[in-house]
Scaffold this motif. Structure first.
Motif, PDB file in Angstrom:
ATOM      1  N   CYS A  43       1.197  -1.253   0.113  1.00  0.00           N
ATOM      2  CA  CYS A  43      -0.521  -0.279  -0.002  1.00  0.00           C
ATOM      3  C   CYS A  43       0.942   1.057   0.035  1.00  0.00           C
ATOM      4  N   GLN A  44       0.104   2.093  -0.416  1.00  0.00           N
ATOM      5  CA  GLN A  44       0.623   3.770  -0.287  1.00  0.00           C
ATOM      6  C   GLN A  44      -0.040   4.594   0.752  1.00  0.00           C
ATOM      7  N   ARG A  45       0.374   4.906   1.659  1.00  0.00           N
ATOM      8  CA  ARG A  45      -0.333   5.452   2.475  1.00  0.00           C
ATOM      9  C   ARG A  45       0.111   7.114   2.473  1.00  0.00           C
ATOM     10  N   LEU A  46      -1.050   8.038   1.762  1.00  0.00           N
ATOM     11  CA  LEU A  46      -0.913   9.428   1.503  1.00  0.00           C
ATOM     12  C   LEU A  46      -0.842  10.589   2.530  1.00  0.00           C
ATOM     13  N   GLY A  47       0.232  11.439   2.562  1.00  0.00           N
ATOM     14  CA  GLY A  47       0.071  12.750   3.470  1.00  0.00           C
ATOM     15  C   GLY A  47      -1.496  12.841   3.373  1.00  0.00           C
ATOM     16  N   PRO A  48      -2.088  14.171   4.482  1.00  0.00           N
ATOM     17  CA  PRO A  48      -0.517  15.291   4.845  1.00  0.00           C
ATOM     18  C   PRO A  48       0.443  14.450   6.469  1.00  0.00           C
ATOM     19  N   ALA A  49      -0.602  13.892   6.829  1.00  0.00           N
ATOM     20  CA  ALA A  49       0.182  12.478   7.637  1.00  0.00           C
ATOM     21  C   ALA A  49       1.387  12.245   6.946  1.00  0.00           C
ATOM     22  N   GLU A  71      -4.923  21.187   2.225  1.00  0.00           N
ATOM     23  CA  GLU A  71      -6.596  21.375   0.732  1.00  0.00           C
ATOM     24  C   GLU A  71      -5.838  21.196  -0.272  1.00  0.00           C
ATOM     25  N   GLN A  72      -4.182  20.543  -1.095  1.00  0.00           N
ATOM     26  CA  GLN A  72      -3.864  20.076  -1.917  1.00  0.00           C
ATOM     27  C   GLN A  72      -4.379  18.242  -1.374  1.00  0.00           C
ATOM     28  N   THR A  73      -4.159  18.160  -0.797  1.00  0.00           N
ATOM     29  CA  THR A  73      -3.950  16.595  -0.502  1.00  0.00           C
ATOM     30  C   THR A  73      -5.632  15.731   0.018  1.00  0.00           C
ATOM     31  N   ALA A  74      -6.540  16.666  -0.366  1.00  0.00           N
ATOM     32  CA  ALA A  74      -7.740  16.818  -0.175  1.00  0.00           C
ATOM     33  C   ALA A  74      -8.580  16.493  -1.747  1.00  0.00           C
TER      34      ALA A  74
END
Length: 524
Positions: free
Chosen positions: A221-227, A374-377
């Motif tokens: 898997c790839q867990r994305l940000g913002p974390a 905001e970008q990650t959302a």
């Protein structure tokens, strides 16, 4: 090992005994060339690095006769319906895709492996090959190319106490290939310009061996940000790899430590009680490549020629493709049969291929490394809406362009390897027609019968072989080749020793022209 390296005289001298250098040496020895390998370190590096092997690279390695030695090292990705997912910071799946267990090479699209285990196998083969002289504890320091040979200056590596004499030695070789990594001495001496995409992100790579199968974890898997963006992939039988992005708030002094590695693993349920920590290392992921891969008789391959982030798992694979593309060219040149333009073609083909992969990898990297909330959302919403896009597209065959290829819509494809019947057995094509060599493959009749006498003579000069399907030829055991020829709109294809298709033809006249074009591009 002898210290009489000053007497070494070889066809090709390779700087660097990583997997690219070792594979290139073994491929050249298959072509009956004499090979020298210099490597500054006494033993192969013992810790994991690359973990993903593409189907076409597995085919190259299997032609070296590794057989079962290779099979036990590999874990095909996607067994039992396992999938790769992109998830948001909370762990909610946004998009997922399967890993195909089929490919044009006859193997799973991607397989996990442990690089130290592979290098151990390659090291044994290199040491056992009578055409390869390997000199560990020595490094290439300089060279002069007089137009007919390269005089390389080789010195004992001062970091090894076993080296008693620090005097330089001279090695005379027809060609020199720098497979000496991202900090390549050979590249520094050649001085090519680098195309750099301006992507550099620091990540911590952590390898573990769980005591029992970690069934609670996602397969990949790839867990994305913002974390903290995090990647998890299988890394060979019984192994797992995590890649954690270094965040702006991290303490630089404590990021690459055992303590921090366990802290990063804890949320995934991995701890000292259920896993062994094999390695942790901080890397700066970059995307760049050399604009020129050879000058005269000196060439680059692997990380010496290009570096890419690991998000598509193509760094190691691209290096082995370099070796496969280069080996048959050098064999022709050393034997006096090949045109010097083959080396320009090598640069044209491989640099364009690598550039495409690096650009796609960096584009995915920018998506993964995004931290602005905001970008990650917005990114997450777009991924979820386009859930049918398919991550598997990232593991496609990137077609070759330019170089020693025909621009006919057929050249640049990967030569198909499927199950055939022949010689009283049913097996994959390479087991029936053993590589390496040029192959003229016909849909329903022997392609050599379609050639005029001059073309047949040219084909013999290439050492070419032919095969076809039909009552007097191979059996298309699963109908795969019939579909392949139809897709290519060809009845004959010319396949190079690196399994890449040079071009295709529809009829006898076109087949004659096909071999003529190949000979014109390759032979002196």
């Amino acid at each position: 090992m002898t210290d009489e390296i000053e007497e070494l005289d070889c066809d090709v001298l390779i700087a660097g005994a990583g997997p690219v250098g070792q594979v290139l040496a073994l491929l050249l020895a298959q072509h009956r060339l004499r090979v020298g390998v210099v490597e500054r370190w006494a033993r192969p590096y013992p810790l994991p690095r690359a973990v993903a092997m593409s189907h076409d690279v597995q085919r190259v390695l299997r032609q070296l006769g590794l057989g079962e030695e290779l099979s036990v090292l590999l874990e095909p990705w996607g067994q039992d319906g396992q999938r790769f997912s992109f998830a948001d910071s909370s762990g909610r799946t946004l998009v997922e895709s399967r890993y195909p267990l089929e490919s044009d090479s006859g193997y799973a699209q991607m397989s996990g492996f442990s690089q130290p285990d592979l290098e151990e196998v390659l090291e044994r083969r290199v040491r056992a090959d009578p055409l390869i002289d390997q000199y560990r504890g020595f490094a290439l320091e300089g060279f002069t190319d007089d137009g007919s040979a390269v005089h390389a200056t080789v010195v004992p590596h001062t970091g090894l106490a076993a080296v008693a004499d620090g005097s330089p030695r001279t090695v005379r070789a027809a060609y020199v290939v720098g497979c000496d990594g991202a900090n390549s001495t050979v590249r520094s001496l050649l001085g090519p310009q680098m195309t750099d995409l301006g992507f550099d992100r620091d990540w911590v790579v952590v390898d573990v061996v769980p005591h029992t199968p970690p069934t609670w974890l996602p397969y990949a898997c790839q867990r994305l940000g913002p974390a903290r963006p995090t990647t998890l992939v299988p890394a060979g039988p019984g192994r797992r790899r995590w890649e954690f992005m270094v965040m702006p708030t991290d303490d630089p002094a404590g990021i690459d430590t055992d303590e921090n590695a366990w802290q990063l693993l804890a949320p995934w349920g991995i701890h000292p009680g259920n896993a062994d920590l094999v390695r942790h290392a901080r890397y700066t992921f970059r995307g760049r490549w050399a604009d020129r891969w050879h000058k005269g008789r000196v060439l680059l391959a692997g990380d010496a020629a290009h570096q890419m982030p690991p998000f598509l798992g193509q760094g190691f694979n691209s290096g082995i493709r370099d070796a496969a593309s280069l080996a048959w060219r050098l064999a022709l040149l050393v034997n006096g049969e090949g045109k010097e333009s083959l080396l320009d073609d090598y640069t044209a083909e491989r640099s364009a291929h690598v550039a495409q992969i690096v650009k796609e990898t960096v584009a995915i990297g920018r998506l993964i490394c995004m931290l602005d909330p905001e970008q990650t959302a917005r990114r997450d919403a777009e991924l979820e809406r386009d859930a049918t896009a398919g991550i598997e597209d990232a593991h496609k065959n990137w077609l070759l362009r330019g170089g020693t290829l025909r621009d006919d819509g057929v050249g640049g494809n990967l030569g198909l390897q499927a199950t055939v019947g022949g010689g009283g057995r049913t097996a994959l094509l390479d087991e029936v027609i053993a590589p390496p060599g040029f192959l003229l493959l016909g849909r329903d009749r022997d392609p050599v019968e379609l050639l005029s006498p001059p073309r047949r003579a040219a084909w013999r000069r290439l050492g070419g072989r032919s095969a076809h399907f039909g009552p007097e030829g191979l059996k298309d055991a699963e109908g795969t080749y019939a579909h392949w020829f139809k897709r290519l709109n060809a009845s004959v294809v010319a396949i190079r020793p690196d399994f890449q298709v040079f071009g295709g033809a529809r009829d006898a006249q076109a087949a004659d022209a096909l071999v003529h074009d190949l000979a014109e591009r390759v032979l002196t």
